[in-house]
Structures are given as C-alpha cells and as structure tokens.
Design a protein around this motif. Sequence first.
Motif, mmCIF file in Angstrom:
data_model
loop_
_atom_site.group_PDB
_atom_site.id
_atom_site.type_symbol
_atom_site.label_atom_id
_atom_site.label_comp_id
_atom_site.label_asym_id
_atom_site.label_seq_id
_atom_site.Cartn_x
_atom_site.Cartn_y
_atom_site.Cartn_z
ATOM 1 N N LYS A 1 8.388 -23.333 0.564
ATOM 2 C CA LYS A 1 8.151 -22.854 -0.805
ATOM 3 C C LYS A 1 9.284 -21.924 -1.248
ATOM 4 O O LYS A 1 9.728 -21.983 -2.398
ATOM 5 N N PRO B 1 6.236 -34.490 6.337
ATOM 6 C CA PRO B 1 5.370 -34.821 5.198
ATOM 7 C C PRO B 1 5.152 -33.655 4.237
ATOM 8 O O PRO B 1 5.158 -33.845 3.020
ATOM 9 N N VAL B 2 4.965 -32.445 4.775
ATOM 10 C CA VAL B 2 4.729 -31.305 3.870
ATOM 11 C C VAL B 2 5.967 -30.985 3.055
ATOM 12 O O VAL B 2 5.871 -30.542 1.903
ATOM 13 N N LEU C 1 8.305 -33.250 2.112
ATOM 14 C CA LEU C 1 8.407 -34.298 1.094
ATOM 15 C C LEU C 1 7.423 -34.041 -0.039
ATOM 16 O O LEU C 1 7.748 -34.229 -1.215
ATOM 17 N N ARG C 2 6.217 -33.605 0.317
ATOM 18 C CA ARG C 2 5.229 -33.305 -0.724
ATOM 19 C C ARG C 2 5.680 -32.135 -1.594
ATOM 20 O O ARG C 2 5.540 -32.164 -2.819
ATOM 21 N N ALA C 3 6.249 -31.099 -0.971
ATOM 22 C CA ALA C 3 6.686 -29.938 -1.736
ATOM 23 C C ALA C 3 7.859 -30.281 -2.652
ATOM 24 O O ALA C 3 7.888 -29.867 -3.820
ATOM 25 N N GLY D 1 8.763 -33.328 -3.751
ATOM 26 C CA GLY D 1 8.245 -34.216 -4.793
ATOM 27 C C GLY D 1 7.379 -33.463 -5.781
ATOM 28 O O GLY D 1 7.424 -33.718 -6.991
ATOM 29 N N GLY D 2 6.576 -32.515 -5.269
ATOM 30 C CA GLY D 2 5.733 -31.712 -6.150
ATOM 31 C C GLY D 2 6.538 -30.828 -7.071
ATOM 32 O O GLY D 2 6.173 -30.627 -8.244
ATOM 33 N N ILE E 1 1.732 -26.439 -5.778
ATOM 34 C CA ILE E 1 2.115 -27.676 -5.102
ATOM 35 C C ILE E 1 3.267 -27.445 -4.124
ATOM 36 O O ILE E 1 3.518 -28.251 -3.229
ATOM 37 N N THR F 1 3.292 -24.865 1.660
ATOM 38 C CA THR F 1 3.179 -25.616 2.909
ATOM 39 C C THR F 1 2.570 -24.773 4.022
ATOM 40 O O THR F 1 2.351 -25.277 5.122
ATOM 41 N N PRO G 1 -2.804 -26.513 -2.895
ATOM 42 C CA PRO G 1 -1.676 -27.174 -3.569
ATOM 43 C C PRO G 1 -2.096 -28.169 -4.644
ATOM 44 O O PRO G 1 -1.577 -28.135 -5.766
ATOM 45 N N TRP G 2 -3.033 -29.052 -4.303
ATOM 46 C CA TRP G 2 -3.421 -30.079 -5.256
ATOM 47 C C TRP G 2 -4.357 -29.540 -6.329
ATOM 48 O O TRP G 2 -4.367 -30.034 -7.461
#
Length: 494
Positions: free
Chosen positions: A288, A380-381, A383-385, A387-388, A450, A453, A467-468
Amino acid sequence: MDVTERRPRAGAMAGRALRAEWTKLRSVRGTWLALAAMAGLTLFLGLLSATLSRSDVNRGVLTVDQFHFVHRPLVGDGSVTARVTAQTDSGAWAKAGLMLKASDTSGAAYVALMVTPDHGVLLQADARTELRGGSGGAPRWLRLTRAGQSVTGAESADGVAWRDVGTVTVPGLPAEARAGVFVGSPPYVHFVQFPGEYRRYDPTIGAASFDHVAVSPSGPAAAWQDTDVTPADPRDPPPPLDGGLPNLPILPGASAWHDDGSVTVRGSGDIGRVGLGGIDIADLDRVKASLFGVQLGIIGAIALGALAMTSEHRSRTLDTTFAMQPRRSLVLAAKSVVLALVVLAAGLATGVVSFLVTQPLQETGGFGPPVYPSHSLTDPVVLRAIGGAAAYLALIAVFSLAVGTIVRRTAGAVIALLTLLVVIPVVVAGTSDAGDGWLRRFTPVAGTSILQTTQFPPGSNETVTGPWTGFAVLCGYTAAVLGAAFWLLRRRDP
C-alpha cells in the motif's frame, strides 16, 4: 424482422460513438497533460514517502518465549508422545502441543510440535525454523523423536498411521533435556487511539487437554513439573515500537492430572519470532505504501474526467456531438468507457513502476524482513493492489466526468472534486483519527482500501474497512452520480 435489423445498427452506433470519443480524447493536448500529471504525482509521492521513511523495528527484540510447560527429563535419544484431545479457541494462533527444551528457562533452545485452532499443525525450532503440517487441529496425535541434535516431528489422526511433519536441528539441546506438553495463548493485540495511536497487548489464557502423554526414556527424577516459562524481568508497559516485541507478564498457568492419566493444561503467552506462528508487529503495509501516491495522482484523473465533458460545453462542440449522435446517453456511455480504459491502462503502468521502484527504497530505510515481508510483483495481493489502484483512478475519472456533466462548468467541477477528494481528506487525516476513519468508510475515499494487503489489529486506523468493501463504496457513489448525469443529460439543453 425489424429486431434483427436494429441489432447490428445499434452495435454500429456504439462502435462509432466509442471511436469518436477516443478520437476526441487523444487529440486534445490536455488529455496527455492530465495523464502525465496523474502518473507523475503518483510516482513522486510514492518515491518521496519511500525515501524519507525510516524504521528500526528490525533491530529490536523479535523473539518471544512465554508459555506454561508441564515437563520431565528426557535423557539422551528418545521421544515424547501425546494426543491433544481438545483445545480452547482463545485465539487463532493459540498453541498447544509437545516440547523438547534445553531447560525450563525462557530463551533456552527448544523444538515444539503444536496444534492451533485455525492454522493447523506447526513444527518450530529455536524461533528460527517453522514447518507446517496438516491443516487439522485437535484432536491430534503428536510425537517428537530425538536423535542427537536432530528432532523429527510427526502427527497422526488415530495414533496408528503417522506422517512426518519434518526434521529440524537444535544445536543447543543438552544430553538431558526437558520434555513434555505446553500451552500458550498470544495476547489480544489492538490499537488504542488516545493519547496517540499505540498497540495495546492484553494477556489471554488458553487451555488444552492431553492424554497418552509419554516421555521415553525419562531420567531418574521423573516427576512432572509445572513451569510458567517467562523472562525473569518482564517489561510493562511494553517498550516503544522500535524496541520490537513487548515482553509482557503472562497470566499464571496450571495443570490438572486426572484419574485416567490425562492432563488439562492452562497457559498464557506465545512462542516464536516475528514471521513465525502468526507473530506480527508490522506498522506499515509495504505494498500500500508503494502505491500511496495515487492519493495525489487522482488530481490528474479528476482534471481529465471533468474536462472530458466541461470542455465541450465551453467550446460548444457538444451541440455538434449531439447533432451527429442524438442518443445522448450513448455519448455519455462512450465517454465513460473510453475514459475509464485510458486511465486504467495508464494507472496499471504507473502502479507497476511505482511498486518496483519503491520496494528497494523501503528496504534501505529499514522496512524489510522479517518484520516487513518482501513481496513479488506476481504475488496475488500485489496484483490485486496494483490493479485496484488503477481501477480506483479510473473510477475517480468517471466520477469526475459525471460531476462535470452535472455542473457543466470546469472551474466549479474541478474545485468541488478537489475539495471533496483531496483537500478534506488531507485536512481531516491530520486533525482527527475518528474523522479520518469515517471518511474512509463512508465517502468515495473508501476506494483506497483496495490498496491494502496487510491486516492490522483491531482499532488501527490503517484498516477501517476491507479492501473490497471500501472499493464497493466508491463503485456505489460512481454509479449514483453517473446515473444522475445520464438523467440530467437527457432532460436539459446541451
């Protein structure tokens, strides 16, 4: 027949609208200036934060060795076996199992095989090695077998079919070690906001029942002994964060033997080090923090989104646009899609660069393992961050487009958006933790969640929402404002 003819026409109209909006967006110099500002401000703030931040936590105390131990001697090679029949859920990382320890003092060499309520079986040695066994908890058979300085941990569901968890080397084990069962229950950690945000550690106590407890061979003084293993001089209150793990007084433990040979053990405390057994004292979410700059980069997204509509009002080219495409809702939809895709692509590229550049800078400043784990771009976390972060910028741009459609004046739209999304959050964050938490729960700023992590303990202002959940709040605001913009656009003059 009429329906089949309209479908291709509708698709063609949508395609033409998208191409037209893309042509207008890319042909305006302000588009690229706004995107450059978004990327530049995001990278600047991320780099500035990573360069100036410093931490000494990794130089502090990173191990803990506190629990209740029921033990007797084990002379030479041998084994200790027991079945953990039940364990109270005093915490997700409460620990109950077997232990071989050089002595009954805190800090002595040890190897432990344990069950936990939520994280299965663990084999741990000297607060430096941890191997994971099965995912199940109690009831569970456990066995530690010593051969010199090597100790093998095994587990079984029925006491007949055994599976090795692993073998560890414990150089500090003497010829006569202490062997038996133990119980620990980590303190409940939460944040207190006044005066100033700090971690509070409240001791907890756990319990577990054991049967078929056997130490073989045992020494001549084979009586079972009870010990609350804890340092001689606990520190209370705990040291500042840069002192590492606090060494707190634990609640008194005890054991009770039953007629059938089983024993119930109560114990408090924890065992291991930061990064093992759920022990965590990190005060920074490194991923973050690497994307922290998006909170300033939204200035570019705001400008781009607002100008996408207000510039056409100002230049009166919107009349021409509606003359060529009378379906006003289609024009706004096409603008929204093109704008979102452009900002999303720019945000993804910026996020990747920001993450890769700031990670080594963070480690230079002391934000490295074991307190602050390293992350890979492919995690994965991460990539999610990333992308988010890009999706957050894209939604802010669409939100700004909708506000620009409603307000129809560049200055009014931009000032309102900057006040709502930048100025107020910055001022409130610097003056009120409660107000900051409220903003990041119930306003569009919630979308920044989002980026999270790391889950911090309860009460921390770093994780006021999931996050979501926070991202869904921003999506709801964007949908509502965009819906209002569609409604107004169809009902008033350009």
